[in-house]
Design an enzyme around this catalytic site. Structure first.
Site, PDB file in Angstrom:
ATOM      1  N   ARG A  15     104.901 -80.185 130.420  1.00 49.44           N
ATOM      2  CA  ARG A  15     104.730 -80.819 129.009  1.00 49.44           C
ATOM      3  C   ARG A  15     104.937 -82.230 128.899  1.00 49.44           C
ATOM      4  O   ARG A  15     106.161 -82.866 129.022  1.00 49.44           O
ATOM      5  CB  ARG A  15     105.675 -80.043 127.984  1.00 49.44           C
ATOM      6  CG  ARG A  15     104.995 -79.879 126.763  1.00 49.44           C
ATOM      7  CD  ARG A  15     103.756 -78.553 126.427  1.00 49.44           C
ATOM      8  NE  ARG A  15     104.212 -77.558 126.682  1.00 49.44           N
ATOM      9  CZ  ARG A  15     104.615 -76.441 125.710  1.00 49.44           C
ATOM     10  NH1 ARG A  15     104.985 -76.650 124.561  1.00 49.44           N
ATOM     11  NH2 ARG A  15     105.296 -75.147 126.246  1.00 49.44           N
ATOM     12  N   SER A 103     100.290 -76.379 123.509  1.00 47.33           N
ATOM     13  CA  SER A 103     101.056 -74.945 122.690  1.00 47.33           C
ATOM     14  C   SER A 103     101.498 -75.860 121.224  1.00 47.33           C
ATOM     15  O   SER A 103     100.322 -75.992 120.559  1.00 47.33           O
ATOM     16  CB  SER A 103     102.376 -74.728 123.338  1.00 47.33           C
ATOM     17  OG  SER A 103     102.798 -73.635 122.766  1.00 47.33           O
ATOM     18  N   HIS A 104     102.558 -75.675 120.976  1.00 53.63           N
ATOM     19  CA  HIS A 104     102.888 -76.006 119.511  1.00 53.63           C
ATOM     20  C   HIS A 104     103.497 -77.448 119.212  1.00 53.63           C
ATOM     21  O   HIS A 104     103.747 -77.633 118.190  1.00 53.63           O
ATOM     22  CB  HIS A 104     103.975 -75.019 118.836  1.00 53.63           C
ATOM     23  CG  HIS A 104     105.307 -75.212 119.667  1.00 53.63           C
ATOM     24  ND1 HIS A 104     105.373 -74.344 121.027  1.00 53.63           N
ATOM     25  CD2 HIS A 104     106.344 -75.618 119.353  1.00 53.63           C
ATOM     26  CE1 HIS A 104     106.692 -74.551 121.229  1.00 53.63           C
ATOM     27  NE2 HIS A 104     107.251 -75.374 120.191  1.00 53.63           N
ATOM     28  N   LYS A 113     100.558 -74.491 131.883  1.00 54.38           N
ATOM     29  CA  LYS A 113     101.119 -73.186 132.004  1.00 54.38           C
ATOM     30  C   LYS A 113     100.684 -72.460 133.133  1.00 54.38           C
ATOM     31  O   LYS A 113      99.381 -72.716 133.459  1.00 54.38           O
ATOM     32  CB  LYS A 113     101.200 -72.306 130.593  1.00 54.38           C
ATOM     33  CG  LYS A 113     101.840 -72.814 129.537  1.00 54.38           C
ATOM     34  CD  LYS A 113     101.596 -71.789 128.422  1.00 54.38           C
ATOM     35  CE  LYS A 113     102.303 -72.475 127.047  1.00 54.38           C
ATOM     36  NZ  LYS A 113     102.096 -71.422 125.782  1.00 54.38           N
ATOM     37  N   ASP A 234      99.671 -70.006 116.879  1.00 51.12           N
ATOM     38  CA  ASP A 234      99.921 -71.535 117.319  1.00 51.12           C
ATOM     39  C   ASP A 234      98.668 -72.136 118.111  1.00 51.12           C
ATOM     40  O   ASP A 234      97.656 -71.582 117.871  1.00 51.12           O
ATOM     41  CB  ASP A 234     101.127 -71.461 118.264  1.00 51.12           C
ATOM     42  CG  ASP A 234     100.696 -70.876 119.604  1.00 51.12           C
ATOM     43  OD1 ASP A 234     100.043 -69.981 119.793  1.00 51.12           O
ATOM     44  OD2 ASP A 234     101.692 -71.085 120.445  1.00 51.12           O
ATOM     45  N   ASP A 236      97.671 -72.551 121.077  1.00 45.98           N
ATOM     46  CA  ASP A 236      96.870 -72.004 122.275  1.00 45.98           C
ATOM     47  C   ASP A 236      96.898 -70.288 122.029  1.00 45.98           C
ATOM     48  O   ASP A 236      96.619 -69.913 123.082  1.00 45.98           O
ATOM     49  CB  ASP A 236      97.667 -72.364 123.585  1.00 45.98           C
ATOM     50  CG  ASP A 236      98.805 -71.721 123.675  1.00 45.98           C
ATOM     51  OD1 ASP A 236      99.639 -71.816 122.444  1.00 45.98           O
ATOM     52  OD2 ASP A 236      99.522 -71.482 124.802  1.00 45.98           O
ATOM     53  N   ASP A 238      99.160 -67.968 121.861  1.00 50.00           N
ATOM     54  CA  ASP A 238      99.956 -66.829 122.482  1.00 50.00           C
ATOM     55  C   ASP A 238     101.037 -66.670 121.569  1.00 50.00           C
ATOM     56  O   ASP A 238     101.922 -65.759 122.012  1.00 50.00           O
ATOM     57  CB  ASP A 238     100.381 -67.363 123.917  1.00 50.00           C
ATOM     58  CG  ASP A 238     101.124 -68.679 123.643  1.00 50.00           C
ATOM     59  OD1 ASP A 238     101.551 -69.172 122.491  1.00 50.00           O
ATOM     60  OD2 ASP A 238     101.450 -69.267 124.935  1.00 50.00           O
ATOM     61  N   ARG A 239     101.193 -67.217 120.281  1.00 52.29           N
ATOM     62  CA  ARG A 239     102.236 -66.959 119.492  1.00 52.29           C
ATOM     63  C   ARG A 239     101.753 -66.258 118.059  1.00 52.29           C
ATOM     64  O   ARG A 239     100.822 -66.818 117.540  1.00 52.29           O
ATOM     65  CB  ARG A 239     103.246 -68.102 118.929  1.00 52.29           C
ATOM     66  CG  ARG A 239     104.020 -68.729 120.361  1.00 52.29           C
ATOM     67  CD  ARG A 239     104.364 -69.772 119.824  1.00 52.29           C
ATOM     68  NE  ARG A 239     105.401 -70.046 118.802  1.00 52.29           N
ATOM     69  CZ  ARG A 239     105.682 -71.149 118.069  1.00 52.29           C
ATOM     70  NH1 ARG A 239     105.134 -72.174 118.371  1.00 52.29           N
ATOM     71  NH2 ARG A 239     106.345 -70.889 117.017  1.00 52.29           N
ATOM     72  N   HIS A 321     106.308 -65.464 120.687  1.00 55.41           N
ATOM     73  CA  HIS A 321     105.641 -64.764 121.546  1.00 55.41           C
ATOM     74  C   HIS A 321     106.167 -63.138 121.806  1.00 55.41           C
ATOM     75  O   HIS A 321     107.248 -62.892 122.030  1.00 55.41           O
ATOM     76  CB  HIS A 321     106.438 -65.479 123.066  1.00 55.41           C
ATOM     77  CG  HIS A 321     105.891 -66.990 122.885  1.00 55.41           C
ATOM     78  ND1 HIS A 321     104.750 -67.395 123.695  1.00 55.41           N
ATOM     79  CD2 HIS A 321     106.585 -68.083 122.670  1.00 55.41           C
ATOM     80  CE1 HIS A 321     104.749 -68.782 123.584  1.00 55.41           C
ATOM     81  NE2 HIS A 321     105.611 -69.164 122.802  1.00 55.41           N
TER      82      HIS A 321
END
Length: 455
Positions: A15, A103-104, A113, A234, A236, A238-239, A321
């Protein structure tokens, strides 16, 4: 090609800020290291995708070209959520995928990832490989494009079908906008969309459902249209975040309590994995329902590894997640988790407000953050653990979690941002305020030059 910046290689992913820390050149070099890892694992093909960030298209193109130049075939999903990438990887013989996502994180970030041969790969491992002498070889890989969305929706639809829920979906202009509305409609919901157009500028609010300030628009719309539930994702996908019809936020660890009850009714005696930020009520409920609780360090890398290690049918984090490994594939998937939450409402014929009321009353804070320099965050945690005057039962699974007779406190370093992470829970509001005040006052001794403003 420029030197890679070590700090962007995190414990469980990569990241960094675009273009200063992560750019087309650095992605190409990272791809060389990933190709080397693939060769060692006898993997010759990987799925690749990106989220909706503005830097995504050029970074994905650089990733693809470098992988192909280093002999790895690529299956290119283009714009996708991380769950779609993981799903596509599970469907391929190589069980491997690379997701370009921030992501966030703030919009100027991006990252990677990575899963190779069905196992998550840490950023630190990739950085280590970048230090080795890697030749590109003579063989060239090929790129082909794939649209996996319809296959994903069909597989979910074949297991679930609801006919009565009115759902508001807030994708925060993130990548979930390409899949979540269609998925919820496919399983029978009436869907009202807000901010579902993908826009890497995130013009309405940041796509982080873990922060209550990002759910204000969702709560307003749920009340306006008298929806049964509001769902947020979020950047992407995944949350998962969720609010009730009355506008109350249901925390992810509370969702995990509901999911644990449901799954353990069919999977008696199985282990449920959760992270150190979750409520103390979660392991209690797991035990009451004949399950075995296992507390893991935070991060999809650790949760996935512990799910495999303990053959757990479910794992989850306070950040949202959720990992279903019973009839699904064991990766974190926000839009699938939303379907599973609706399933519980449907099975029990209860509103989300009713389900929330059925859980133990928790006096707790959300995740709280303190901004600190990236290079010093882990050192601060080490010094606090060694020298802080804190009485209580201490756990060092991830940072420091201290249990008192009337509650607990957590301090850990974020692996994805330059922040310290705190959370507090207690038996009552008075105890919660006292634990938080005492803990923060002690922490201030280790941050004399920082203006601590918990958010």
């Amino acid at each position: 090609m420029s030197e890679l910046i070590e700090s962007i290689f995190r414990e469980y992913d990569i990241r960094g800020i675009f273009p200063d820390e992560l750019n087309e050149d650095s992605i190409a070099k990272i791809a060389q290291s990933i190709a080397h890892k693939c060769n060692k694992e006898s993997v010759d093909e990987v799925v690749i995708a990106r989220d909706g960030r503005l830097s995504g298209p050029s970074l994905l193109e650089s990733l693809q070209k470098s992988l192909n130049a280093n002999g790895i075939n690529t299956i290119n999903l283009g714009l996708a959520t991380s769950p779609l990438l993981y799903y596509a990887a599970k469907k391929q013989p190589s069980k491997s995928g690379i997701m370009i996502t921030g992501s966030h994180n703030p919009k100027n970030y991006n990252g990677i990832k990575l899963v190779i041969d069905d196992k998550p790969v840490s950023g630190t491992e990739i950085f280590g490989l970048s230090k080795t002498d890697i030749s590109s070889g003579n063989s060239k890989g090929e790129n082909r494009f794939l649209d996996i969305k319809d296959d994903y929706i069909t597989e979910v639809k074949n297991s679930f079908n609801f006919k009565k829920f009115k759902v508001v979906i807030d994708c925060g202009n993130g990548a979930a906008g390409i899949i979540a509305p269609d998925l919820l409609r496919a399983v029978g919901c009436e869907v009202i969309e807000i901010f579902c157009d993908v826009d890497g500028n995130f013009p309405n609010h940041h796509p982080d459902p873990g922060k209550e300030k990002n759910l204000v628009d969702l709560v307003r719309k749920v009340k306006e249209v008298s929806a049964d539930i509001g769902i947020a994702f979020d950047g992407d996908g995944d949350r998962l975040g969720a609010v009730t019809s009355s506008g109350r936020l249901i925390y992810p660890d509370q969702m995990m309590m509901l999911f644990s009850k449901k799954i353990l009714s069919n999977e008696v005696g199985k282990t449920i994995v959760y992270d150190v930020k979750c409520s103390e009520f979660l392991p209690q409920i797991i035990k009451e329902n004949n399950g075995i609780p296992f507390m893991s360090p935070t991060g999809h890398f650790h949760i996935k590894n512990n799910i495999k290690k303990h053959s757990a049918p479910l794992g989850g984090e306070m950040s949202g997640h959720i990992f279903f490994n019973d009839i699904w594939y064991g990766f974190d998937d926000g839009h699938y988790s939303a379907v599973r939450l609706l399933e519980i409402m449907d099975d029990l014929n209860l509103s989300l407000d009713d389900l929330l009321d059925s859980l133990p009353v928790s006096y707790s804070t959300p995740e709280l953050n303190i901004d600190v320099p990236e290079e010093s965050k882990f050192k601060i945690i080490e010094e606090f653990i060694e020298n802080a005057s804190i009485d209580g039962e201490k756990d060092f699974t991830d940072g420091l979690r201290v249990s008192f007779g009337n509650g607990w406190a957590l301090l850990r370093a974020s692996n994805t941002t330059p922040r310290l992470v705190l959370r507090f829970e207690a038996d009552n509001q008075e105890s919660l305020e006292m634990i938080q005040k005492t803990f923060v006052e002690e922490l201030k001794k280790f941050l004399p030059n920082e203006d601590i403003n918990l958010e």
